[in-house]
Design a protein around this motif. Structure first.
Motif, mmCIF file in Angstrom:
data_model
loop_
_atom_site.group_PDB
_atom_site.id
_atom_site.type_symbol
_atom_site.label_atom_id
_atom_site.label_comp_id
_atom_site.label_asym_id
_atom_site.label_seq_id
_atom_site.Cartn_x
_atom_site.Cartn_y
_atom_site.Cartn_z
ATOM 1 N N ALA A 188 -10.732 35.451 -8.435
ATOM 2 C CA ALA A 188 -11.444 34.215 -8.106
ATOM 3 C C ALA A 188 -12.366 34.395 -6.912
ATOM 4 N N THR A 189 -12.001 35.300 -6.006
ATOM 5 C CA THR A 189 -12.839 35.535 -4.828
ATOM 6 C C THR A 189 -13.698 36.778 -4.982
ATOM 7 N N ALA A 190 -13.702 37.352 -6.208
ATOM 8 C CA ALA A 190 -14.578 38.481 -6.548
ATOM 9 C C ALA A 190 -14.396 39.670 -5.609
ATOM 10 N N GLU A 191 -13.132 39.983 -5.316
ATOM 11 C CA GLU A 191 -12.886 41.169 -4.504
ATOM 12 C C GLU A 191 -13.313 42.422 -5.269
ATOM 13 N N ARG A 192 -13.781 43.397 -4.542
ATOM 14 C CA ARG A 192 -14.309 44.592 -5.198
ATOM 15 C C ARG A 192 -13.220 45.396 -5.880
ATOM 16 N N GLU A 193 -12.066 45.506 -5.244
ATOM 17 C CA GLU A 193 -10.988 46.317 -5.786
ATOM 18 C C GLU A 193 -10.002 45.415 -6.529
ATOM 19 N N ILE A 194 -9.987 45.528 -7.843
ATOM 20 C CA ILE A 194 -9.046 44.782 -8.677
ATOM 21 C C ILE A 194 -7.991 45.760 -9.165
ATOM 22 N N THR A 195 -6.723 45.481 -8.856
ATOM 23 C CA THR A 195 -5.636 46.377 -9.227
ATOM 24 C C THR A 195 -4.873 45.813 -10.421
ATOM 25 N N ALA A 196 -3.883 46.585 -10.869
ATOM 26 C CA ALA A 196 -3.058 46.169 -11.999
ATOM 27 C C ALA A 196 -2.328 44.870 -11.713
ATOM 28 N N ARG A 197 -2.158 44.516 -10.440
ATOM 29 C CA ARG A 197 -1.422 43.302 -10.110
ATOM 30 C C ARG A 197 -2.173 42.033 -10.511
ATOM 31 N N THR A 198 -3.478 42.175 -10.777
ATOM 32 C CA THR A 198 -4.210 41.002 -11.265
ATOM 33 C C THR A 198 -3.736 40.630 -12.663
ATOM 34 N N SER A 757 -17.589 30.571 -13.360
ATOM 35 C CA SER A 757 -16.412 31.092 -12.680
ATOM 36 C C SER A 757 -16.677 32.377 -11.908
ATOM 37 N N ALA A 758 -17.768 33.067 -12.188
ATOM 38 C CA ALA A 758 -18.055 34.319 -11.483
ATOM 39 C C ALA A 758 -18.332 34.042 -10.008
ATOM 40 N N GLN A 759 -17.660 34.774 -9.127
ATOM 41 C CA GLN A 759 -17.810 34.546 -7.696
ATOM 42 C C GLN A 759 -17.872 35.856 -6.956
ATOM 43 N N THR A 760 -18.526 35.839 -5.812
ATOM 44 C CA THR A 760 -18.595 37.015 -4.960
ATOM 45 C C THR A 760 -18.501 36.555 -3.512
ATOM 46 N N ASP A 761 -17.506 37.074 -2.794
ATOM 47 C CA ASP A 761 -17.387 36.795 -1.365
ATOM 48 C C ASP A 761 -17.430 35.301 -1.077
ATOM 49 N N TRP A 762 -16.598 34.571 -1.773
ATOM 50 C CA TRP A 762 -16.450 33.135 -1.545
ATOM 51 C C TRP A 762 -17.681 32.329 -1.920
ATOM 52 N N THR A 763 -18.461 32.841 -2.835
ATOM 53 C CA THR A 763 -19.558 32.063 -3.383
ATOM 54 C C THR A 763 -19.367 31.924 -4.879
ATOM 55 N N ALA A 764 -19.869 30.856 -5.428
ATOM 56 C CA ALA A 764 -19.789 30.613 -6.867
ATOM 57 C C ALA A 764 -21.201 30.560 -7.432
ATOM 58 N N GLU A 765 -21.364 31.080 -8.627
ATOM 59 C CA GLU A 765 -22.637 30.947 -9.320
ATOM 60 C C GLU A 765 -22.721 29.536 -9.903
ATOM 61 N N VAL A 766 -23.706 28.779 -9.483
ATOM 62 C CA VAL A 766 -23.918 27.443 -10.021
ATOM 63 C C VAL A 766 -25.316 27.386 -10.613
ATOM 64 N N PHE A 767 -25.544 26.454 -11.501
ATOM 65 C CA PHE A 767 -26.860 26.368 -12.115
ATOM 66 C C PHE A 767 -27.266 24.916 -12.281
ATOM 67 N N VAL A 768 -28.568 24.704 -12.295
ATOM 68 C CA VAL A 768 -29.127 23.390 -12.579
ATOM 69 C C VAL A 768 -29.399 23.337 -14.078
ATOM 70 N N GLY A 769 -28.872 22.324 -14.731
ATOM 71 C CA GLY A 769 -29.053 22.196 -16.169
ATOM 72 C C GLY A 769 -29.667 20.867 -16.551
ATOM 73 N N ARG A 770 -30.313 20.850 -17.712
ATOM 74 C CA ARG A 770 -30.873 19.616 -18.275
ATOM 75 C C ARG A 770 -30.199 19.388 -19.615
ATOM 76 N N ILE A 771 -29.833 18.124 -19.893
ATOM 77 C CA ILE A 771 -29.145 17.813 -21.138
ATOM 78 C C ILE A 771 -29.760 16.587 -21.790
ATOM 79 N N SER A 772 -29.893 16.637 -23.109
ATOM 80 C CA SER A 772 -30.366 15.486 -23.879
ATOM 81 C C SER A 772 -29.190 14.562 -24.146
ATOM 82 N N ILE A 773 -29.314 13.304 -23.735
ATOM 83 C CA ILE A 773 -28.214 12.360 -23.923
ATOM 84 C C ILE A 773 -28.017 12.038 -25.396
ATOM 85 N N ARG A 774 -29.088 12.050 -26.166
ATOM 86 C CA ARG A 774 -28.971 11.763 -27.603
ATOM 87 C C ARG A 774 -28.395 12.950 -28.363
#
Length: 871
Positions: A188-198, A757-774
């Protein structure tokens, strides 16, 4: 969209005959096919085009070869992989069966024995793969197949292959690896070293859901879930299912430790613990840091949002609590405005407290621990700079302070400071809730999960005793004066335990704040509970000789501004109360954006709280919630005269959002009437109100001609007919979590900030989206990184300009950014001259006037004498 199946079928025609799609997930579409050469059914997974576009075929195939070599009875083998006409694919055997997700969707929970057997089989497969250097990274119910009663792991190592082939460019795809509910904290915090314990953590999460019916952490958005994963411990599984054996519950708890080093060393050890009936008595109690480092603190404070911490009346009224108690006397002891977590020595002569002036955007901020003689003016600094400090507790003789602390990176635990001048000495490596013995030199530690308790020698940290308990999300623990009982406040309510952890009495619910203390005689528990007008009241609940809690409590100090935390302590000998109180103010501000520098104007000056304001198209009026002793009501402010007009008078508790249609004729808002959450739409001129049902926790905006656009608790957008109260979903909460949203003036289009959900060093990737209500079609307009706990807000001008509020770490105030509704780059347009709550910073329909709520919390330590009430 063009159907890719014909082109795919042609590309693979010499080897496979594509029959039909079987389903699709976040990364791939699965097809049923015939393996022509071997005359067998296979499942072909084809990566989505937007993902394949940034993956090199050669690198992908190279990485996937490692996983193809795995051969284990509980691992679904990999037959083939490659690239064909631009498609990246891999081939597995087609096995008739169902995933654990399918099973849980049908049955919700599995039998304990079956769930344990399945988990042990998966653990065996993981152990084999880990010993061959392969980590799955995406263990979840969807990737676990049940075939003839046997568990099989699918997509082994695919997540690693995709991530490695992408070369760190996953954000370009608009996709993310991992599922929030089953992510380990290091993922969740995008640590560089991911071990088997994940993988052990993720498997523990799956077992937790098989046993309890829900994952360890749930929330209304991916960001909310991830925040809980990295900052909270899962409630004991026995809280949700009492039939779970003690060894299984203990193994689950150990697998879900937030610190990877505290989990099982291997997947085999996890499986062995599940099968070992004596594991619960062998396991050492799990302990964790009660206070996070500064990078967590920013996320925690910011993540509370305006809804959790809108202001309170700032005055502590001094009045008789009852005829028998006489006047309440009080004295202010500190004057910095940033004193927190006060504790008073047993004789009432000294206080210890934390000095914490950190803000959400502060980087590398530290806090300190101080001691002050009551009546004195110069404080003694015990810890000058720590990354995080919990609450102090005094030894029975008043000569030692015990505190949970993160003194520096990698150095956390429960520490003792003897003689108030020695170097902090580690008593326990890791912390939960803790308290000192009122008559002896020992400390009790109750882990945050609430499933184990230890008694520690204050002299040398020796474990004197330990035992299992069954509590849920412990907030605070208090050791009775006699040392024979333990008071606990957890997410379910109050509990009284005996010295061996057996529950003697409980009281569920009651809107209590976190802290709980004993009266000096040990005959009652004292705690703060929420009251009207965002104030708290200190109450006393009797505990009888058998340890049972009384059904009713008694208010012993009314109307107290505890700044939403209820921090206090009781001198064990004198009964004096030390508490944190002060000014909790919120005011409304406006900003004229077409002036340089931006012209700021404080619209209100009062001792009350305000919800997020909205300004009319002509800029003359502001609409908002205001809360006071009367209740929460809707108001309109004439910005020219400063005259405030109440539009409602029923005072039902409200959420913060008040939203205005573009033509200024209708307001939409949410509130609780007779305990039921509703959405309301008001005709501003006639004051006529339409009411519709509302999911708890939802926020919404009005949509012409009548209706609401609503975001549910799970972070999904839905269109609600306000006349009939029926809804139509627009987004899937499993694919995108909505942080904030706004609707265009024509009511046909909405824009939103979504999270990945992708994160790096306590940051999250967010995006601006547009959606048609109809139609519900989503277009991604722009992607950027945003720190956790500093969520951006989106608003729309009547001309279609999109405005985004952001608070960037290291900056003292938030800023506004803009982009066209058609998409493009995000341009910084203005820096705010006031420290707005970033989620409340919105631009009005005119595109020129922004409004926000500015919060100011000033807390200090006060000494209060309540007479016999604390005996």
């Amino acid at each position: 969209m063009i159907d890719p199946q014909p082109r795919l079928a042609a590309a693979l025609a010499d080897r496979y005959r594509i029959e039909r799609p079987l389903g699709q997930g976040g990364m791939a579409t699965v097809y049923l096919a015939e393996d022509i050469k071997h005359d067998r059914k296979v499942a072909i997974k084809v990566l989505k085009p937007e993902l394949a576009a940034v993956l090199g075929a050669e690198r992908f195939v190279q990485e996937i070869k490692t996983t193809a070599a795995l051969s284990h009875p509980h691992i679904l083998p990999l037959f083939d992989s490659g690239e064909a006409d631009g498609f990246l694919y891999y081939v597995m055997p087609y096995i008739a069966g169902e995933t654990i997700r399918d099973r849980l969707n049908r049955e919700t929970q599995l039998g304990v024995d079956e769930a344990v057997r399945i988990t042990c089989e998966i653990a065996d497969a993981l152990d084999y793969a880990h010993r061959h250097g392969v980590i799955h990274r995406d263990i979840k119910p969807e990737n676990l197949l049940l075939h003839d009663g046997r568990a099989m792991v699918m997509d082994f190592g695919i997540a690693l292959a995709v991530s490695a082939a992408a070369g760190g460019r996953m954000t370009e795809t608009g996709l993310s690896l991992g599922t929030p509910h089953y992510m380990s904290p290091e993922q969740a915090t995008a640590e560089r070293e991911i071990t088997a314990r994940t993988d052990i953590y993720s498997l523990g999460s799956v077992l937790y859901e098989m046993l309890s019916g829900e994952p360890p952490h749930i929330g209304n958005s991916a960001q909310a879930i991830i925040m809980k994963i990295v900052t909270e411990d899962a409630a004991p599984v026995t809280r949700l299912r009492k039939a779970v054996p003690a060894n299984v519950a203990a193994a689950v708890a150990k697998s879900l430790e937030r610190l990877a080093a505290d989990r099982f060393d291997t997947a085999k050890a996890f499986g062995d613990a599940l099968k070992d009936a004596n594991f619960a008595t062998k396991a050492m109690p799990a302990v964790r840091a009660a206070t996070a480092p500064s990078r967590w603190r920013g996320a925690l404070i910011g993540g509370l949002g305006l809804g959790a911490i809108v202001g309170a009346v700032a005055v502590l009224l001094v009045r008789p609590a009852s005829e028998s108690m006489g006047e309440i006397s009080r004295d202010q002891l500190t004057f910095s405005g940033i004193a927190k977590r006060p504790a008073v020595s047993p004789d009432g002569r000294r206080i210890a407290y934390v000095v914490d002036g950190c803000t959400p955007a502060d980087v590398d901020c530290t806090v300190s621990l101080e001691v002050l003689e009551i009546g004195g003016t110069k404080a003694q600094v015990l810890i000058p700079a720590a990354l995080g400090l919990g609450y102090p507790r005094w030894s029975h003789d008043g000569e030692t302070v015990v505190i949970g602390a993160t003194l520096e990176s990698g150095r956390s635990g429960v520490f003792a400071i003897p003689r108030l001048n020695a170097t902090p000495r580690l008593l326990y490596d890791g912390i939960g809730a803790y308290d000192t013995h009122a008559a002896g030199d020992s400390v009790i530690v109750l882990n945050r999960a609430g499933d184990s308790m230890s008694v520690i020698s204050m002299a040398d940290g020796t474990v004197l005793d330990q035992f299992a308990v069954a509590l849920g999300g412990v907030l605070d623990v208090a050791w009775s004066p006699s040392g024979t009982r333990i008071g606990v406040n957890d997410r379910t309510g109050l509990h009284v335990l005996d010295r061996a952890g057996k529950e003697l009495g409980a009281f569920e619910g009651g809107s209590t704040r976190s802290w709980v203390r004993w009266s000096t005689s040990g005959s009652a528990l004292l705690y703060f509970r929420t009251a009207r007008a965002r104030e708290d009241e200190l109450v006393r609940r009797e505990v009888n000789g058998a340890g049972a809690l009384a059904e009713r409590d008694e208010v012993i100090m009314p109307r107290t501004a505890t700044l939403y935390e209820g921090e206090f302590d009781v001198a064990r000998k004198s009964g004096a109360v030390i508490l944190k109180t002060g000014d909790a103010r919120t005011d409304l501000w406006s900003f004229e954006l077409d002036r340089r520098p931006v012209v700021a104007r404080q619209e209100t000056r009062g001792t009350t709280w305000y919800g997020s304001p909205v300004v009319s198209l002509d800029g003359k009026s502001m609409f908002y919630f205001r809360g006071d002793a009367v209740g929460d009501n809707i108001y309109r402010l004439d910005r020219a005269t400063g005259v405030e007009e109440a539009l409602t008078a029923d005072g039902g508790p409200a959420r913060n959002e008040t939203l205005l249609s573009a033509d200024g004729t209708r307001l939409a808002f949410a509130r609780s009437l007779d305990g039921v959450g509703v959405m309301q739409e008001m005709d501003v001129k006639s004051r006529r109100v339409i009411t519709a049902p509302m999911a708890s926790g939802a926020v919404f905006v009005p949509v012409p001609p009548r209706g609401f656009l609503l975001v549910s608790e799970r972070g999904a957008l839905a269109h609600i007919d306000s006349l009939r109260g029926v809804g139509r979903p627009l987004t899937n909460p499993d694919s995108v979590g909505i942080v904030s949203f706004a609707i265009a003036a024509d009511g046909l289009t909405a824009v939103f900030v979504g999270e990945q959900s992708a994160q790096t060093d306590w940051t999250a990737e967010v995006f601006v989206g547009r959606i048609s209500i109809r139609g519900g079609a989503i277009t991604r307009l722009h992607t950027f990184a945003q720190p956790l706990g500093l969520p951006p807000a989106v608003s729309l001008g009547s001309d279609g300009t999109v405005f985004i509020s952001r608070w960037i770490p290291g900056e003292k105030r938030p800023s506004l950014w803009q982009m066209p509704l058609s998409g493009g780059s995000l341009a910084r347009m203005a820096d705010m001259p006031a420290g707005c709550n970033s989620l409340s910073l919105l631009v009005g329909w005119n595109g020129r006037t922004a409004t926000c709520v500015v919060e100011d919390y000033r807390g200090d330590a006060w000494l209060v004498n309540l007479g016999r009430a604390t005996r």
